[in-house]
Design a protein around this motif. Structure first.
Motif, short mmCIF file in Angstrom:
data_model
loop_
_atom_site.label_atom_id
_atom_site.label_comp_id
_atom_site.label_asym_id
_atom_site.label_seq_id
_atom_site.Cartn_x
_atom_site.Cartn_y
_atom_site.Cartn_z
N CYS A 18 0.74 -1.20 -0.02
CA CYS A 18 0.02 -0.17 0.02
C CYS A 18 0.82 1.40 0.07
CB CYS A 18 -0.79 -0.08 1.11
SG CYS A 18 -2.35 -1.29 1.22
N SER A 19 2.14 1.19 0.54
CA SER A 19 2.93 2.29 0.56
C SER A 19 3.99 2.02 -0.59
CB SER A 19 3.25 2.81 1.92
OG SER A 19 4.11 1.61 2.25
N LEU A 40 -4.51 2.65 -5.74
CA LEU A 40 -4.95 1.56 -6.36
C LEU A 40 -4.42 0.10 -6.03
CD1 LEU A 40 -5.20 1.28 -10.45
CD2 LEU A 40 -3.40 -0.18 -9.14
N SER A 41 -3.10 0.22 -5.47
CA SER A 41 -2.22 -1.11 -5.08
C SER A 41 -3.29 -1.84 -4.16
CB SER A 41 -0.94 -0.91 -4.67
OG SER A 41 -0.75 -0.05 -3.64
N CYS A 42 -3.88 -1.11 -3.26
CA CYS A 42 -4.62 -1.53 -2.14
C CYS A 42 -6.30 -1.73 -2.49
CB CYS A 42 -4.59 -0.97 -0.90
SG CYS A 42 -2.87 -1.03 -0.28
N HIS A 43 -6.68 -0.86 -3.20
CA HIS A 43 -8.18 -0.71 -3.44
C HIS A 43 -8.69 -1.32 -4.84
CE1 HIS A 43 -8.90 1.02 0.54
NE2 HIS A 43 -8.06 1.82 0.29
N GLY A 44 -7.81 -1.48 -5.82
CA GLY A 44 -7.83 -2.07 -6.99
C GLY A 44 -8.31 -1.04 -8.03
N GLU A 48 -12.64 -1.94 -6.58
CA GLU A 48 -13.25 -3.13 -6.22
C GLU A 48 -12.69 -3.77 -5.07
OE1 GLU A 48 -9.84 -4.83 -8.96
OE2 GLU A 48 -11.05 -3.11 -8.69
N GLY A 49 -11.60 -3.04 -4.63
CA GLY A 49 -10.75 -3.72 -3.22
C GLY A 49 -9.69 -4.62 -3.88
N ALA A 50 -8.62 -4.98 -2.90
CA ALA A 50 -7.75 -5.73 -3.43
C ALA A 50 -7.12 -6.06 -1.93
CB ALA A 50 -6.61 -5.35 -3.95
#
Length: 98
Positions: A18-19, A40-44, A48-50
Motif C-alpha cells: 500500500c505504500s 490503486l495497489s490496495c483498493h484495486g 473493487e478492493g484488493a
C-alpha cells in the motif's frame, strides 16, 4: 505462535504494497491519477478492493468531510497522510463521482 508470525508477515506485506516508494516519481494532479498513484495497489483498479476494501459508491456511504477525514487520518490498516491536503480534496471529489 506460528499463526502470529503468519499474521505479522501478512500485515507487513499489505503495508509494503500500500505504500510504494514514489518519492522520486512525478505525482499526478487529477483525482484519477492520484488514486492510481497512491491508492490503486490496495483498493484495486476499478475500486473493487484488493488488499484493502472496495471503495465504490463512497458518496452513498460517506459525506465529503468523512471521506476527507478517512484519507487524512487513515483507518484500520490504511495509513493516513499519504496525500497532501490539496491532493486529498482532489481524490475525495473524484471518489464522490464514482
Amino acid at each position: 505462535m506460528k499463526r502470529l508470525w503468519i499474521v505479522i508477515a501478512l500485515a507487513l506485506l499489505v503495508l509494503a504494497g500500500c505504500s510504494s516508494n514514489t518519492a522520486n516519481a512525478k505525482r499526478p494532479t487529477d483525482g484519477e491519477g492520484l488514486y492510481k498513484f497512491s491508492c490503486l495497489s490496495c483498493h484495486g483498479e476499478n475500486l473493487e478492493g484488493a488488499a484493502g476494501p472496495p471503495i465504490i459508491n463512497m458518496g452513498s456511504k460517506y459525506s465529503e468531510e468523512e471521506i476527507l477525514k478517512l484519507l487524512n487520518d487513515g483507518v484500520g490498516m490504511m495509513p493516513g497522510g499519504q496525500l497532501s491536503e490539496v491532493e486529498a480534496k482532489t481524490v475525495t471529489k473524484w471518489l464522490l463521482e464514482k
